[in-house]
Each structure stands twice: as structure tokens, then as C-alpha cells.
Design an enzyme around this catalytic site. Structure first.
Site, PDB file in Angstrom:
ATOM      1  N   HIS A   1       0.864  -1.182   0.000  1.00 36.86           N
ATOM      2  CA  HIS A   1       0.000   0.000   0.000  1.00 36.86           C
ATOM      3  C   HIS A   1       0.899   1.229   0.000  1.00 36.86           C
ATOM      4  O   HIS A   1       1.351   1.670   1.060  1.00 36.86           O
ATOM      5  CB  HIS A   1      -0.895   0.007   1.241  1.00 36.86           C
ATOM      6  CG  HIS A   1      -1.911  -1.094   1.277  1.00 36.86           C
ATOM      7  ND1 HIS A   1      -1.628  -2.354   1.734  1.00 36.86           N
ATOM      8  CD2 HIS A   1      -3.227  -1.109   0.913  1.00 36.86           C
ATOM      9  CE1 HIS A   1      -2.723  -3.104   1.655  1.00 36.86           C
ATOM     10  NE2 HIS A   1      -3.703  -2.384   1.164  1.00 36.86           N
TER      11      HIS A   1
ATOM     12  N   GLU B   1     -18.482   1.010  24.236  1.00 38.37           N
ATOM     13  CA  GLU B   1     -17.755  -0.217  24.574  1.00 38.37           C
ATOM     14  C   GLU B   1     -16.520  -0.404  23.702  1.00 38.37           C
ATOM     15  O   GLU B   1     -15.502  -0.943  24.147  1.00 38.37           O
ATOM     16  CB  GLU B   1     -18.676  -1.436  24.403  1.00 38.37           C
ATOM     17  CG  GLU B   1     -19.883  -1.454  25.318  1.00 38.37           C
ATOM     18  CD  GLU B   1     -21.081  -0.687  24.745  1.00 38.37           C
ATOM     19  OE1 GLU B   1     -20.955  -0.128  23.628  1.00 38.37           O
ATOM     20  OE2 GLU B   1     -22.133  -0.662  25.411  1.00 38.37           O
TER      21      GLU B   1
ATOM     22  N   HIS C   1     -30.587  -8.727  25.745  1.00 34.31           N
ATOM     23  CA  HIS C   1     -29.650  -8.576  26.852  1.00 34.31           C
ATOM     24  C   HIS C   1     -29.166  -9.919  27.405  1.00 34.31           C
ATOM     25  O   HIS C   1     -28.456  -9.943  28.400  1.00 34.31           O
ATOM     26  CB  HIS C   1     -30.292  -7.747  27.968  1.00 34.31           C
ATOM     27  CG  HIS C   1     -30.377  -6.282  27.622  1.00 34.31           C
ATOM     28  ND1 HIS C   1     -30.982  -5.832  26.472  1.00 34.31           N
ATOM     29  CD2 HIS C   1     -29.904  -5.175  28.258  1.00 34.31           C
ATOM     30  CE1 HIS C   1     -30.904  -4.502  26.428  1.00 34.31           C
ATOM     31  NE2 HIS C   1     -30.249  -4.085  27.491  1.00 34.31           N
TER      32      HIS C   1
END
Lengths: 664, 664
Positions: B32, B412, B474
């Protein structure tokens, strides 16, 4: 557009929501009162003055969509569905909030027939789903015109949804795409479950939206008329809109309002009594005054004229357009749709073994054959797709809503959640495409698709160490297992062009849940050399090559690019006089659904079974039995040419042969 | 602070990077080039004028950290490490770029001894790691003072990293925490792998940073002195800084520069030749003029005086402070650190069976005992922790860097990646805490921890349907399996207070990789009723209760909250005259490392084995054998009280007994 409910009556309407929520939460002994008490006025403004809906026909295709992204506040939604007259949400149902078997579950669970547009709870998913609904609406609007598809998508959203990365991705992409019919109502209460939002955020959220090209209105979230007026302005703006609604969490519960405990601190009867006094609500628990309920039911009938007019316009459509609209609403594919894929299978076999083609090219060729399906939309995260090459689909963007290809940027998570929203919206079959190594980035959305049973196709390229020199970050080894572990997610890993066509047929026909389609970057040589009328992949696993020259002693089980290695290993084992079969297992989920007799016949009772997959063993043992072996990965990959990696990690015909012989 | 390299010499310095990258990529046949050619001047400015580092001691604790978040541009990093004199990156090594076994892998792979601070490639991770490093630096600076810990963290970043949700979470949280020593250099080249960034983003990225409280400087990324001056300003600003560097992707390759193909389009020798002409670089491939190399090596020695001074200051520290600093650098825990946890085990048994305690409370109690460890930092995503209650740790924030508790908000993903950055930084043992249902949100970071072998503790609460009425969103059912599938990730699910203490000991002592710690929300009754001097969890699985009254016929295998159910089922089976053992399997990874004899003795050869876990079966079969059975979940959960759900899904002693009897 809709008759206003007179202002003097609106405060009791909001309090009807408020006390249904309080009473249900007190009765259940737990719940999240913060949202229903904090957003009661906002909901009243939306549902009594703006939302286009019909409780008598919850699945009216051109209804406005309403998503409660802060799904923990589920009682807000149940109260609204009860008040506006949805059949499944009678007062007895409300009284069962959070009980086993209740429709009033802890979080709203997807059921459009009952008025629940999407399952919400995991934060950020709902607003990203709403974004997907708005994309689907814009696309279908371009196809069918304002008379047939022309609705808004509203989402209620809390701080949590906006902190999540997927929420931020949505803000950026929805602003870029200028989805003017997407309107968010932000419950700006400055409290999360953890305490004040100031513990974890300092930025001006409204400004963040403005930077992304949104139209933002700041409004007092407890002033029904102000919210209603803001919604009217938002509906007219060509940009997506954020109503930043300043609210007080748990408003009405003196002991908790505006505080952390407002989120979900336990409510007691004394709290409910105090609120009744405070807010002048003398009615018994679950008891609604007739005039209030009548006003709400009137609100539920507000869109009836629009509903009738819409049906008249639909009836007036040319027959073919109407048939097509109705067909895509059901999710049914056109008769004979898979003929092109059957031909592709035949042609692949006629072309012969030869060099094969890259898995991702095969998949692209197959999907190019389906470019005529108007309902197909492809979201793609910075990758030319192993679905349809961009040559056959043009971009959906702010200027052109007719394109079926959404450039999602390097935002896998919102891509997946967008696809879920499209599928929940209906009229669209969404595909979401990225590299398998980055499946984890959209996994929370994939889980929601599985949970809701949405027919999304999650498509992945570069499925193993075959990626080669980009190294272990880009080489999935555990991701197949992690996806196979997900209930209701069908994972397909085809071995060659023929299996790929068969798997794509199965994926497009599967409507009760999502599929994961996994393709190799490297060449997949042809392993299916004889045309079969049946779709052999439909049973998930099958005998690709039976043992010869005696009873089968060895069964080699493989998927995807490793099937060709198993075929080579079988040749050597047969040459060594060891009758060996090759079983291809392109879809474990389908194979596991077969009866015991079929499975045992395929797996080979009393044979040595060797699993072969350029991935870890986790999950394979059920097929291998106690005598079985596995040739694959034991840890993460490495950087090097693909062929060298296969040698390095011992995933070769020679190793397969040795593993089988060791166990005989 | 550091001597400037004279300006006239800097352009050749940048071209040295450029041609090392071109030559290596042409040689490898792929790579790259976009980043090394586009960021050569920025890198020159940073490494020759600002970065504090010592190639002779790459792990100098107070070095500046440099993260190449756009890791696909790895040749930029390898070129810099070669030029500045890192031993592992001689010119022969550069020539092996992307070959099997090379240190110059497709993406940079974590190896601080060689100068690679963190593995990068999956987009967004690197900048979030850099953020974690800056948090660790600020915390340790508060503990040890400017003389010992006082360095910057620099990260290079492309558009992809900033589009990713985790990148957006980082921007928001780093701005909130005002980490002034964090400096990003954005390669603003307006191209991604998919084409122009305008396909997928419209927002003003600089403004987005400003909204989040960052200091932003816009600069020409090809003007070395301008970049160097901007870095000087950034270093003085109390806010985290973004240098928005306008660049041309693949600059120097006339055929590709500024275009999509610049990202990773194949480079040919003709391209290299043309670049040599264009840029006035007459040197042969991999050949660097002596003066250029000397200048670079001088740059590599720029910080030597600082390095010596730092060691003098360290030597001058009071002995105990110095010892503590040196101890936490090694990751070693203080002698006898686990004594408190051993006592906790004893006390739990002395307290007796009783009612037990909630799993998350047990974990919090245990971690409260460790609050004296200065190296422990807890990141928490909107949850009171099953680690240390907030009462024993105070917040790390913009005003107070001495706090060990980072309120991450509902983010998170950045929490997990932050923890990785802290662990890679060293001096800190990071914990990241959230609900198990949302493990998927941070899973991409968990995978990076496993791949790098970082000692991060990922801690989760609410580990099953025991969550109860919040419903299936959950309730983890597949997440244990998906984490167990991850190589090098130790997953612990303790059954009671004693096992919890043992598992925490093992987790803190494990330094070659991450651990996942899983705790029930509901009560865990005591199942370990006799104190054992040994840590029984250390072997991953063990016989908790042996069969009595004859040869063992049945083995019940369980984890976590289901061990207590297995114990009850065993009592009934024993009462029915069926000798039955209970095996607890708190950590599969450790159990799988044991020798065959131990494992078979525990699992019970020729016994009926029944697995019991409130999760799906995926992954269990290897333990159960062909006669085995499983009592657990077959799909997603439901909303209802926990006990009702266990009954509903048939995870009860009665079902375990029946499953065993059916197979006898």
C-alpha cells in the site's frame, strides 16, 4: 396535514402515557421509567399531530416508521400502542409488562403486525435501523413515486445511542446522504445509567449533528406544542433533522426526576401516589378517563383518510407496477428468478475444471445476474463487492435515490444496522458487504438480524489465510466459528462456482432470518464436475465424492476453498487403497436440520472423519466423533503468500492424508 | 527541545522514506504505497524534529509513542525504523517486505522490542490504542511526576480510521478527557480504497474534532517545516490536537498520485523509474546516499541526552518509588499479592453455603481487595463494575489524572481498544467492563488483544438468561462460544465465590494474553464447600464432586451458575443409585492445555457426559463424546423472570437428570 388535538387536552394525553408507564413499572417491580416519563410530551406531539399510521393495519406499507431506539424505555411504546388502539396492546396486556409470555417485554421485540417496527435495546442499533428505513423509503420513493411511497421515519433516541460508534457512523452517513425524511427526537436529559452525562461527554451534541449536515432544532421537550411545531419544521427541511429536546428524566416522580435513579431506580406505590397528587391525576392505576382515551383513539384514527387515499392510488397504478410493488412487499421473488443461476451452474461445469475463478469474482458474477431485481440494495463498506460489481449497480446518493448501491465508507457497523432497517422496512432485500476479518465490526447488527429473523444477506470476502500477505489482522481464523455459534444465522461457505450459485439461491429464498455468505479471495477450482438437477447445498452437506473400491473407511469433511484440498487428498488415499469419501459442508445450519439417518449416512458411520478448514477447530467436534481429526488452524495466521501459508500451517493434501492414516 | 535538521536536507530525508517504500513494494509485487508516499514529509517532520525515542532502547518507558493507525501503510513505519537505526530493520529486512517470516509484514505486528508499538490494520483501532496510551501516560504521570513519565503519543491516521465508529468514540472521549499529549496527524488525501471520500462523507472532519474539544491545525502535509511548526504548537496546547494534513495520496508516482489507484494499485519498475526522474533521486533501489542516511541516524540519536537525563532522574528516585516504577513496568505483581484473595476463598467457605451472592457482587468484592495495586485501571461502559465498585476507585478525568476509573460512557468499543493501548503502553493493568450481551460491541478490540497477546482483562456481567426480564437482546446465549472460539483468549466463567477468587488470581497472573471474565447477575450459591490449598481452577476443569457408591456412570459438566444445578442433579442421580460426578469447567482454554490423561480422568472415560450451560451447545461436543447430551439453550432467550426462564428453557436439575438417564 392532520387535525390538531386541541391544546388544552394535550397535557392529560401525555399524563396518560406517564401513568400507564408508572403503573406498569410499579406492578412489574422493575422497568425503566426514565424514557416514558421524560418523553411523554414528545411522544404526544408526534403521535397526535404528525405520525401517519393506522392501528387497524399496522403494516400499511406507507406508514411513517417509528423506532424507539432507547428501547429500555419500552413502556413508552406499549403505552402509545395501547392508547392509539393497537389490538395486541389492550390494558390487560399492559398489566403483564415484563412477565413471561407478555407482548410487553422488557425491550420491544420486532413484530410489525403488532406495531413494533424493530427490536431495540442494544444502544445505537435503533437509530441506525431508522436510517436504513429512510434509505429504503427514499429508494422505493424513487421507484414508485410520491403517491405510493412517501413517509417519514422518526426515532426517539437517548444519550447512549449517540455515544455509541454505530450512532456516530449513522450521523455521518445520514448527513452525507441528506435523508430529509429522517427525524430524530433526542431525549436530552443529561443522565445515563452511570450518572450525569458530564462524566463521559463534553461535546455539544447538536453541533456534532450540524457538522454532519443535519438540521437541528432545540426545543423544550415538555412543551407539547413547541415539539409539534418543531416537528412541522423538521418535516419541511430537506436535511435529516434532530430535535434536541431538553427533558427531565423520570419527570413526575419527585423523588427521582432529573437524577441518576430516574433511569431505572425502583418505583414504589408511594412514588405513584405522589405523582398522582403532583400531576393532578386522580385516576386509579391503569384507569384512563374516557375523554383522554377517546382523544388518543381519535389520534389513532387521524390518518384514515390518507390511508384510504393511498389505497386508491395503489389501485390506480398500472397493473404491472402494482403487481411489482405488492410482490416486493411480500418479499417473494419473481417466478423463475433462479433460472439464471441454474444456467450459471451448468455453464460453470461446461467450462470445466480449468483454473477456476476467485471466490469473490464468482459471487460477483452470480449477483450480476440478479441486477434485474429492483428490490435488491447493496451496502458496501469500502470494498468492491463480491456481490454485484459496481458496473451493474449505480450509487444511491443525495442527488440520485434510484441507485441500489450505498457507499457506506469504512463504517461496517452502520452498514449492517442499515441493512436490518431496510429489511424491517420491507420492499427491499438488503446485502451488506465487507471483508470477513471485519465481520466483528458489524457483529452487533448481525446478532440483531438473527434475533429479529430479518432476511439480510451479510456478504464477506477474503475468508481465510488465503488473504495472504496482509497478515493475521486480515485473516479470519475464528470468525466462521463465531458466526456459526449465532442462533438463526445461516452461514454459507461454498466450495466452487456451482456451490456458490446453489448457496446464493438458498440465501435469496431464505426469508425467516439472515444469511452469512463467505467467499475466498483466492481461486476456487471446480469440484462439482457433474450437473445435478437438485440443489445439493440445500441439505447443508452432502457426499461430493463417494468412497470407491470397498466400504468407506475415511470421510474427509471440508468447506469452501478446502474442499479442493480434500478432493486431492482423497485421490491419494484411494490410490493407497483406502476407500475415502469427500463431504462438502457448505452450510452447517442446514445440515444440522436434516434427519439423523441422512446426517449419519453423509458423515459415514464408523469411518475415520477428518475435518478440513483453514480455520480453528472450534465447533467441528460434533461432526468428527471420538476417532476424528482436524486439519486446519490452531491460532492466528501470518503474513506471507497464500500458498506459503497453507504449507506453513500444514493445510495440504499431504497433511490430510497423514491425519487420516494415523487414525486408521 | 531537539536540534533541528537543517531545512535544505529535509526533502531528501522524506524521499528516502518514499523510495524505500517504492522499492520494497515493487519488489514484493504488492503493498500500500498511498500512506508512505503521502505521509513521507509528515513522518520526516515528526521523527527528525519532535519524536522522543531511542532506537538503541526501543522500550525506554518514557519514549514518545508512535502509532501508525493506517497500518496498511506499513512500509512507512519500516522505512522509519530502518532509517533511524532500529536493529531489527536492516536494509536486508526491508527487502523481505511481505515475505513469509519477514519482520516487515503486511501490517505492523506488535513488537515493542523492535519499535512497533501496536499491531494496526483493522481501521480505527490504532488511534483508539493511542488514546489508551495517552490515558496511561497521564495516569502514570500523576503517580510518578514529570521527571519519570512525561511523553507524547502521536498517531498517523487516515480517513478510514476516522469514519469507523470506534474512531468517533475516541474523538469524543479523548476530547472530553482533554488529553493534551495526544496528537493525531491526519492524512487528508480525500481518497479511500473505494474511491473519493466524497462517495461516503461530506462533513468537515476538522470541525467534528473541534466540536469534541480538540485543537485543530490545518497544514500542508508536504511542507516539512510547516508540519514541524504545527507539531510544536500542538505540543504546547492543553487540548488533544489534530493536525489536518492536506496530502496527495501516493505522491511521487505520476501515474497514480491523487487517485484511487494510489491506495494500493500495483506498482511497476517503470513507476519507480519515473518517480526517480521526477523527484531527482538517482540512487539504485534500496540504495541510500550516505549523507541522507547519516542525517536520519542523527535524528535517531536526537533524544540521547534526554534518555540519559531520564535515567539519572529514575536513579535519583526514592528507592521504594523506583522499585514500584520498575515493578509495574515489568507487569510483575507484588510478592504475596494474592494473599487477600486466598483469604477471601477461605472466608467464603467459612460463611458457608447460605444464600450465596450475586456473581457481580462477588467479583466486585474480590477486586476491592486489589484496590492497592496502583497499576490497575478500570474502564467502564456505563455500568457499575463487577470489578471494583466505584467506592474504591475514583474517576480519571480532565481535572484529576490520579483516578484509576475511566467513565467511558456508552462506548464499549473504544473502551476495549483503550485498554489495549494501556496494556501496550505498559505500567498499567487495564480492565474493561460491560455487559456480556454487549461484548460484540468491543469484540474487534478483543481480537486485537488476543492477536497481540496483551494482558487485558475484559470483564462482563449479566452472563446468561439469568439477566431475566430485559429479554433476549440482553441475554447472551452464543457469546461464550464466540469468545471461546477466539485463539489466545482465556475465557473464565466461575461457579461461585471460591472459583471467582481462583479465576481472578489466574487472570491477574496471565501476562501473555487477554482474559475474559464472565459473571452472573444472579446469585451464585457456594459449590466449593471445602478449602483446598491449590487453585483448582488452574487446570481449567476439575472434579468438583466425585461419583460415590461404585464406578462413575455419569459425568455432569457445567460452568458458572449452572454448576449449582449440576450439583443438585447429581444428588438426585446418586439417590437413584447412579454414581455421578460433577465437573466444573471454569476455563476451557486451560483445560484443553492439560495432558490427555488428566482430561480423560476428569471427563470420565466411558461415562455418559452431560454438558450443562445456559448457552448454546456450540463448542461443547468435544467434551461430550458421541454418547453425550447437553442441557442448555437452543436459540435466543426471552423476557421473563430469571427463574421462570430457566424452567421455560428446561435448564433445571430435573432436565439434567432426565438427560442422563435417557443415555444410560
Amino acid at each position: 396535514m392532520s387535525a390538531l388535538v386541541p391544546m388544552r387536552e394535550t397535557r392529560p394525553l401525555a399524563n396518560a402515557i406517564r401513568f400507564l408507564a408508572i403503573d406498569a413499572i410499579v406492578r412489574a417491580g422493575e422497568g425503566h421509567q426514565g424514557v416514558p416519563l421524560g418523553m411523554a410530551e414528545i411522544a404526544t406531539a408526534l403521535f397526535t399531530q404528525h405520525l401517519k399510521f393506522n392501528p387497524a393495519d399496522p403494516q400499511w406499507p406507507d406508514r411513517d416508521r417509528f423506532v424507539l431506539s432507547n428501547g429500555h424505555g419500552s413502556m413508552l411504546l406499549y403505552a402509545l400502542l395501547h392508547l392509539t388502539g393497537y389490538a395486541q396492546f389492550g390494558i390487560e396486556q399492559i398489566k403483564t409488562f415484563r412477565e413471561m409470555g407478555s407482548h410487553c417485554e422488557g425491550h420491544p421485540e420486532f413484530d410489525t403486525a403488532a406495531g413494533i417496527e424493530v427490536t431495540t435495546g442494544p444502544l445505537g442499533q435503533g437509530i441506525a435501523n431508522a436510517f436504513g428505513m429512510a434509505v429504503a423509503e427514499a429508494y422505493l420513493n424513487a421507484k414508485f413515486g410520491d403517491g405510493i411511497v412517501n413517509h417519514h421515519t422518526y426515532a426517539f433516541v437517548g444519550d447512549g445511542c449517540l455515544q455509541e460508534g454505530v450512532g456516530q457512523e449513522m450521523i455521518s452517513l445520514a448527513g452525507h446522504l441528506q435523508l430529509g425524511k429522517l427525524i430524530l427526537c433526542w431525549d436530552d436529559n443529561r443522565i445515563t445509567d452511570d450518572g450525569s452525562t458530564s462524566l463521559s461527554i463534553s461535546e455539544d451534541v447538536s453541533e456534532r449533528f450540524r457538522v454532519a449536515g443535519w438540521h437541528v432544532i432545540e426545543v423544550d421537550g415538555h412543551d407539547i406544542e413547541a415539539v409539534a411545531a418543531a416537528l412541522a419544521v423538521a418535516r419541511l427541511d430537506p436535511r435529516p433533522s434532530l430535535l434536541a429536546c431538553r427533558t427531565v428524566i423520570a419527570r413526575g416522580i419527585a423523588r427521582l426526576q432529573g437524577q441518576r435513579g430516574g433511569h431505572s431506580g425502583k418505583l414504589f406505590e408511594a412514588d405513584a401516589d405522589a405523582a398522582r397528587n403532583e400531576l393532578g391525576w386522580p385516576h386509579a392505576p391503569f384507569d384512563l378517563p374516557r375523554d383522554v382515551l377517546d382523544s388518543w383513539r381519535d389520534a389513532g384514527r387521524r390518518s384514515q383518510a390518507e390511508y384510504r387515499d393511498w389505497h386508491e392510488r395503489l389501485a390506480a397504478l398500472p397493473a404491472d407496477a402494482r403487481a411489482e410493488f405488492e410482490r416486493i412487499q411480500t418479499g417473494r421473488l419473481p417466478d423463475g428468478w433462479q433460472r439464471g443461476l441454474d444456467d450459471y451452474r451448468k455453464r460453470a461445469i461446461e467450462r470445466g475444471e480449468g483454473e477456476g475463478e476467485a471466490g469473490i469474482v464468482i459471487s460477483a458474477e452470480i449477483n450480476d445476474l440478479l441486477a434485474y431485481l429492483p428490490e435488491r440494495m447493496v451496502g458496501c463498506a469500502d470494498l468492491e463487492a463480491p456481490t454485484s460489481h459496481k458496473r451493474s449497480l449505480h450509487a444511491f446518493n443525495a442527488e440520485d435515490r434510484s441507485g441500489a448501491y450505498v457507499h457506506c465508507g469504512v463504517r461496517e457497523h452502520v452498514m449492517g444496522a442499515m441493512a436490518n432497517g431496510m429489511a424491517a422496512h420491507g420492499g427491499v432485500i438488503p446485502l451488506a458487504v465487507t471483508y470477513l476479518a471485519f465481520a466483528d465490526y458489524e457483529r452487533p447488527a448481525m446478532r440483531m438480524a438473527a434475533l429479529m429473523g430479518l432476511p439480510v444477506k451479510f456478504v464477506f470476502s477474503h475468508d481465510s489465510i488465503g488473504v495472504g500477505r496482509n497478515g493475521p489482522t486480515h485473516q479470519p481464523v475464528e470468525i466462521l466459528a463465531s458466526l456459526r455459534a449465532m442462533p438463526n444465522m445461516r452461514v454459507f461457505r461454498p466450495a466452487d462456482a456451482v456451490e456458490a450459485a446453489e448457496c446464493w439461491v438458498l440465501a435469496y429464498e431464505h426469508r425467516s432470518g439472515p444469511c452469512t455468505m463467505v467467499f475466498a479471495r483466492q481461486t476456487l477450482p471446480l469440484v462439482r464436475t457433474r450437473h445435478e438437477p437438485d440443489n445439493l447445498c440445500a441439505r447443508g452437506g452432502y457426499v461430493l465424492a463417494e468412497a470407491e473400491g470397498g466400504n468407506r473407511l475415511v470421510t474427509l469433511l471440508a468447506t469452501g476453498s478446502e474442499v479442493a484440498l480434500a478432493v486431492k487428498a482423497r485421490e491419494r488415499l484411494q490410490q493407497n487403497g483406502i476407500p475415502t469419501a469427500v463431504v462438502s459442508l457448505p452450510c452447517w445450519d442446514l445440515f444440522d436440520e436434516q434427519d439423523d439417518a441422512y446426517r449419519l449416512a453423509v458423515l459415514g458411520a464408523n469411518t475415520v472423519r477428518i475435518g478440513v478448514e483453514a480455520a480453528t477447530r472450534f465447533g467441528w467436534d460434533g461432526y468428527l466423533g471420538e476417532r476424528g481429526g482436524f486439519v486446519g488452524m490452531t491460532g492466528f495466521g501470518a503474513s506471507g503468500p497464500a500458498q506459503a501459508l497453507y504449507e506453513h500451517f500444514g493445510i495440504t493434501p499431504a497433511h490430510i492424508v497423514a491425519a487420516a492414516k494415523r487414525r486408521l
